[in-house]
Scaffold this motif. Sequence first.
Motif, PDB file in Angstrom:
ATOM      1  N   ALA A 103      -4.727   8.107  -7.157  1.00  0.00           N
ATOM      2  CA  ALA A 103      -5.221   7.365  -5.994  1.00  0.00           C
ATOM      3  C   ALA A 103      -6.353   6.427  -6.384  1.00  0.00           C
ATOM      4  CB  ALA A 103      -5.705   8.335  -4.918  1.00  0.00           C
ATOM      5  N   GLU A 104      -6.382   5.277  -5.737  1.00  0.00           N
ATOM      6  CA  GLU A 104      -7.547   4.392  -5.847  1.00  0.00           C
ATOM      7  C   GLU A 104      -8.570   4.741  -4.775  1.00  0.00           C
ATOM      8  OE1 GLU A 104      -6.300   0.181  -6.298  1.00  0.00           O
ATOM      9  OE2 GLU A 104      -4.332   1.066  -6.718  1.00  0.00           O
ATOM     10  N   HIS A 105      -8.085   5.340  -3.687  1.00  0.00           N
ATOM     11  CA  HIS A 105      -8.945   5.863  -2.622  1.00  0.00           C
ATOM     12  C   HIS A 105      -8.415   7.235  -2.224  1.00  0.00           C
ATOM     13  CE1 HIS A 105     -10.883   1.934  -1.755  1.00  0.00           C
ATOM     14  NE2 HIS A 105      -9.688   1.430  -2.013  1.00  0.00           N
ATOM     15  N   THR A 106      -9.319   8.194  -2.079  1.00  0.00           N
ATOM     16  CA  THR A 106      -8.954   9.481  -1.489  1.00  0.00           C
ATOM     17  C   THR A 106      -9.767   9.653  -0.216  1.00  0.00           C
ATOM     18  OG1 THR A 106      -8.427  10.518  -3.617  1.00  0.00           O
ATOM     19  CG2 THR A 106      -8.956  11.984  -1.783  1.00  0.00           C
ATOM     20  N   VAL A 107      -9.062   9.818   0.899  1.00  0.00           N
ATOM     21  CA  VAL A 107      -9.714  10.012   2.193  1.00  0.00           C
ATOM     22  C   VAL A 107      -9.567  11.479   2.548  1.00  0.00           C
ATOM     23  CG1 VAL A 107      -9.808   9.285   4.606  1.00  0.00           C
ATOM     24  CG2 VAL A 107      -9.115   7.651   2.831  1.00  0.00           C
ATOM     25  N   THR A 108     -10.661  12.212   2.430  1.00  0.00           N
ATOM     26  CA  THR A 108     -10.611  13.657   2.648  1.00  0.00           C
ATOM     27  C   THR A 108     -11.277  14.009   3.967  1.00  0.00           C
ATOM     28  OG1 THR A 108     -10.912  15.778   1.514  1.00  0.00           O
ATOM     29  CG2 THR A 108     -12.771  14.252   1.446  1.00  0.00           C
ATOM     30  N   ILE A 132       0.852  -1.189   0.000  1.00  0.00           N
ATOM     31  CA  ILE A 132       0.000   0.000   0.000  1.00  0.00           C
ATOM     32  C   ILE A 132       0.885   1.235   0.000  1.00  0.00           C
ATOM     33  CG2 ILE A 132      -1.689   1.344   1.320  1.00  0.00           C
ATOM     34  CD1 ILE A 132      -2.805  -1.291   2.356  1.00  0.00           C
ATOM     35  N   VAL A 133       0.599   2.173  -0.894  1.00  0.00           N
ATOM     36  CA  VAL A 133       1.305   3.449  -0.952  1.00  0.00           C
ATOM     37  C   VAL A 133       0.347   4.543  -0.515  1.00  0.00           C
ATOM     38  CG1 VAL A 133       2.342   5.156  -2.493  1.00  0.00           C
ATOM     39  CG2 VAL A 133       2.895   2.729  -2.770  1.00  0.00           C
ATOM     40  N   ILE A 134       0.736   5.305   0.502  1.00  0.00           N
ATOM     41  CA  ILE A 134      -0.083   6.399   1.008  1.00  0.00           C
ATOM     42  C   ILE A 134       0.600   7.720   0.670  1.00  0.00           C
ATOM     43  CG2 ILE A 134      -1.053   7.498   3.062  1.00  0.00           C
ATOM     44  CD1 ILE A 134      -1.345   4.762   4.324  1.00  0.00           C
ATOM     45  N   ASP A 135      -0.139   8.568  -0.009  1.00  0.00           N
ATOM     46  CA  ASP A 135       0.374   9.867  -0.468  1.00  0.00           C
ATOM     47  C   ASP A 135       0.034  10.952   0.544  1.00  0.00           C
ATOM     48  OD1 ASP A 135       0.890  12.267  -1.840  1.00  0.00           O
ATOM     49  OD2 ASP A 135      -1.031  12.166  -2.914  1.00  0.00           O
ATOM     50  N   ALA A 136       1.066  11.469   1.214  1.00  0.00           N
ATOM     51  CA  ALA A 136       0.909  12.601   2.133  1.00  0.00           C
ATOM     52  C   ALA A 136       1.954  13.657   1.776  1.00  0.00           C
ATOM     53  CB  ALA A 136       1.075  12.145   3.582  1.00  0.00           C
ATOM     54  N   ILE A 137       2.146  13.872   0.483  1.00  0.00           N
ATOM     55  CA  ILE A 137       3.214  14.776   0.048  1.00  0.00           C
ATOM     56  C   ILE A 137       2.730  16.221   0.041  1.00  0.00           C
ATOM     57  CG2 ILE A 137       4.853  15.290  -1.800  1.00  0.00           C
ATOM     58  CD1 ILE A 137       4.655  12.325  -2.631  1.00  0.00           C
ATOM     59  N   PHE A 138       1.653  16.504  -0.700  1.00  0.00           N
ATOM     60  CA  PHE A 138       1.101  17.857  -0.731  1.00  0.00           C
ATOM     61  C   PHE A 138      -0.413  17.793  -0.590  1.00  0.00           C
ATOM     62  CE2 PHE A 138       4.977  18.410  -3.407  1.00  0.00           C
ATOM     63  CZ  PHE A 138       5.649  19.276  -2.548  1.00  0.00           C
ATOM     64  N   ALA A 165       0.717  -1.472  -6.611  1.00  0.00           N
ATOM     65  CA  ALA A 165       0.332  -1.309  -5.207  1.00  0.00           C
ATOM     66  C   ALA A 165      -1.019  -0.624  -5.140  1.00  0.00           C
ATOM     67  CB  ALA A 165       1.385  -0.475  -4.459  1.00  0.00           C
ATOM     68  N   THR A 166      -1.642  -0.699  -3.981  1.00  0.00           N
ATOM     69  CA  THR A 166      -2.874   0.054  -3.735  1.00  0.00           C
ATOM     70  C   THR A 166      -2.484   1.462  -3.318  1.00  0.00           C
ATOM     71  OG1 THR A 166      -4.066  -1.926  -3.030  1.00  0.00           O
ATOM     72  CG2 THR A 166      -4.974   0.193  -2.344  1.00  0.00           C
ATOM     73  N   ARG A 167      -2.992   2.472  -4.022  1.00  0.00           N
ATOM     74  CA  ARG A 167      -2.604   3.859  -3.772  1.00  0.00           C
ATOM     75  C   ARG A 167      -3.721   4.615  -3.052  1.00  0.00           C
ATOM     76  NH1 ARG A 167      -0.627   2.555  -8.746  1.00  0.00           N
ATOM     77  NH2 ARG A 167      -2.536   3.300  -9.765  1.00  0.00           N
ATOM     78  N   LEU A 171     -13.604  20.744  -3.672  1.00  0.00           N
ATOM     79  CA  LEU A 171     -14.393  20.857  -4.888  1.00  0.00           C
ATOM     80  C   LEU A 171     -13.796  20.059  -6.050  1.00  0.00           C
ATOM     81  CD1 LEU A 171     -16.862  22.183  -6.206  1.00  0.00           C
ATOM     82  CD2 LEU A 171     -15.388  24.112  -6.838  1.00  0.00           C
ATOM     83  N   SER A 172     -12.491  20.109  -6.219  1.00  0.00           N
ATOM     84  CA  SER A 172     -11.871  19.448  -7.376  1.00  0.00           C
ATOM     85  C   SER A 172     -12.014  17.927  -7.320  1.00  0.00           C
ATOM     86  CB  SER A 172     -10.390  19.827  -7.467  1.00  0.00           C
ATOM     87  OG  SER A 172      -9.664  19.286  -6.383  1.00  0.00           O
ATOM     88  N   LEU A 173     -12.290  17.375  -6.136  1.00  0.00           N
ATOM     89  CA  LEU A 173     -12.492  15.930  -6.026  1.00  0.00           C
ATOM     90  C   LEU A 173     -13.789  15.489  -6.689  1.00  0.00           C
ATOM     91  CD1 LEU A 173     -11.414  15.382  -2.297  1.00  0.00           C
ATOM     92  CD2 LEU A 173     -10.089  14.860  -4.356  1.00  0.00           C
ATOM     93  N   LEU A 174     -14.661  16.453  -7.011  1.00  0.00           N
ATOM     94  CA  LEU A 174     -15.964  16.148  -7.602  1.00  0.00           C
ATOM     95  C   LEU A 174     -15.983  16.334  -9.112  1.00  0.00           C
ATOM     96  CD1 LEU A 174     -18.148  17.976  -4.914  1.00  0.00           C
ATOM     97  CD2 LEU A 174     -17.326  15.620  -4.904  1.00  0.00           C
ATOM     98  N   PHE A 175     -14.841  16.702  -9.706  1.00  0.00           N
ATOM     99  CA  PHE A 175     -14.777  16.941 -11.150  1.00  0.00           C
ATOM    100  C   PHE A 175     -14.607  15.617 -11.902  1.00  0.00           C
ATOM    101  CE2 PHE A 175     -12.737  21.474 -10.822  1.00  0.00           C
ATOM    102  CZ  PHE A 175     -13.858  21.908 -10.128  1.00  0.00           C
ATOM    103  N   PRO A 176     -15.361  15.407 -12.976  1.00  0.00           N
ATOM    104  CA  PRO A 176     -15.194  14.162 -13.749  1.00  0.00           C
ATOM    105  C   PRO A 176     -13.803  14.032 -14.357  1.00  0.00           C
ATOM    106  CG  PRO A 176     -16.672  15.700 -14.880  1.00  0.00           C
ATOM    107  CD  PRO A 176     -16.454  16.244 -13.506  1.00  0.00           C
ATOM    108  N   GLU A 177     -13.146  15.163 -14.665  1.00  0.00           N
ATOM    109  CA  GLU A 177     -11.787  15.091 -15.232  1.00  0.00           C
ATOM    110  C   GLU A 177     -10.791  14.475 -14.251  1.00  0.00           C
ATOM    111  OE1 GLU A 177     -13.397  19.164 -16.756  1.00  0.00           O
ATOM    112  OE2 GLU A 177     -13.659  17.864 -15.011  1.00  0.00           O
ATOM    113  N   HIS A 178     -11.142  14.458 -12.969  1.00  0.00           N
ATOM    114  CA  HIS A 178     -10.186  14.047 -11.939  1.00  0.00           C
ATOM    115  C   HIS A 178     -10.426  12.640 -11.401  1.00  0.00           C
ATOM    116  CE1 HIS A 178      -9.396  18.571 -10.947  1.00  0.00           C
ATOM    117  NE2 HIS A 178      -8.797  18.184 -12.053  1.00  0.00           N
ATOM    118  N   ILE A 179     -11.371  11.900 -11.995  1.00  0.00           N
ATOM    119  CA  ILE A 179     -11.686  10.578 -11.460  1.00  0.00           C
ATOM    120  C   ILE A 179     -10.474   9.657 -11.463  1.00  0.00           C
ATOM    121  CG2 ILE A 179     -12.513   9.737 -13.687  1.00  0.00           C
ATOM    122  CD1 ILE A 179     -13.757   8.732 -10.153  1.00  0.00           C
ATOM    123  N   GLN A 180      -9.578   9.812 -12.464  1.00  0.00           N
ATOM    124  CA  GLN A 180      -8.388   8.957 -12.506  1.00  0.00           C
ATOM    125  C   GLN A 180      -7.430   9.257 -11.357  1.00  0.00           C
ATOM    126  OE1 GLN A 180      -5.588   9.900 -15.741  1.00  0.00           O
ATOM    127  NE2 GLN A 180      -6.766  11.785 -16.108  1.00  0.00           N
TER     128      GLN A 180
END
Length: 491
Positions: free
Chosen positions: A175-180, A121-127, A151-153, A186-195
């Motif tokens: 990310a495969e999961h974003t925990v906010t 598992i890779v957890i992104d806490a960079i920015f 890995a699971t991101r 707002l940008s997490l709800l954009f269709p362009e950002h689903i990937q």
Amino acid sequence: MLPIINGESIKELDQEFILSKGILSIDLMEEAASAFVEWFYGIFKDRTIKIYIFCGPGNNGGDGLAIARLLSKMGYPINVLYLMNGKGCSKDFQANFKKLPKNFIATNFENWNRQIDHGSIVIDAIFGVGLSRVLEGAISDLIGELNNAIATRIAIDLPSGLPSDSVTTGQVFHAEHTVTFQFPKLSLLFPEHIQFTGKLHVVDIGIEDQFLQKFSSNTFYIRKEDIFSRHRYFHRFSHKGDFGRVLFIGGAPGKIGALFLSSYAALRSGSGLVSCAPEFEENSSVQIPYNEIMLFQVKSNTDLGNMDAIGIGPGWGTAIDPDYFLSIMVRFNKPMVIDADAINLLAANPFLLKKVPKNSILTPHLKEFERLVGKVSNHAERIEKATSFAIEYNVVVILKGAHTLIALPDGRKLFNSTGNQYMATAGSGDVLTGMITSFLGQGYSPENAAICGVFHHGLAGELASQSKRRGMIASDIIEKIPNTFIELGIE
């Protein structure tokens, strides 16, 4: 409803909340880390899986360090990779770095061997939300490496490289999961950002809704707890007329199924009397698949005033005389639900727009919306155009898709939290039209009809997909509508 705060205000929000509670910023960070770990353990219970946590120098990195410490205490094998330590790092990052156990594996990026075990598992806490620039150089290269890892991101709060309120133009963590935390950015709800966002999870870190309201920007996220109070309630002496008389107009030859889906969805949503008016010369030749639906013929002089709500457009075709459409709006002269080919008629005949009854509900998909307002380059622009359109014409615009947007005439923007990819099937939009029209006919305000219709529609899709997955069809969504009332405790 849960306010969505813009990125520029989040730091101020955190500072005011900390002051109001008499706590330290690191205490709020600990709350966020605990909420993340609770979510994490609910999904990833195998404590032998290796976890790599990549930490930047700011508070997002501080979150990552606190999460590393807590997961380590639970027995997970943790590797922390950090960009820098000491000068240039936030004070809460430095404090959490000092809290790491002495035997903890923490490695500077420059000394990392670039190895990530397969299946880890890779957890992104960079920015996090503070990022205001496109990632470049070594950091961009690092994100690219992480995206290629087998890995699971998982991203903390925001995938690194993603701006909080606008469309990205650079490298972003996939990310495969974003925990906010507390509310979706707002940008997490954009269709362009689903990937980049994958599955979105909003975790509570203890900031009350009332406090969030102070920083509201007229943008909100609809949750389960927001629905109950918006419903009307009926008693045992209520009769079918109390539950609304609704009419659906559309269904040209070859497209009549759309009209039937809307009509049946209205019945399942609680309408007392449902009629449909297909575009056929003789209604007697129409075979209705549901015994409860009545046929209705709309002529140039038909009185429509006894209808409580009208849904118009499903399967209507594009050969409709605009003056005929105008006559329906004039004769009804109450809020109505306008969908599909009726929207295309409005787009092709702009003079009709000013004749749309005030507070009517338009339900375009993305292409239909562009026919109304012109081409848009991204979802941020689309949101603004939907808001402007709703204000200008005093209507409700429901922009269908993942996290469906409801733009209200007073400028508020509401995003839905229910639904999934399996709802992308023919007729799903016709079902939504039926549900919204049903609630409107039951006496709901246009705002509440839109909110309840969109939320129940997404929830019905979720329930139906549990057994159908990608084999789900629109009729499956309709059959689960009654279960949504049970799920939400609506009588």
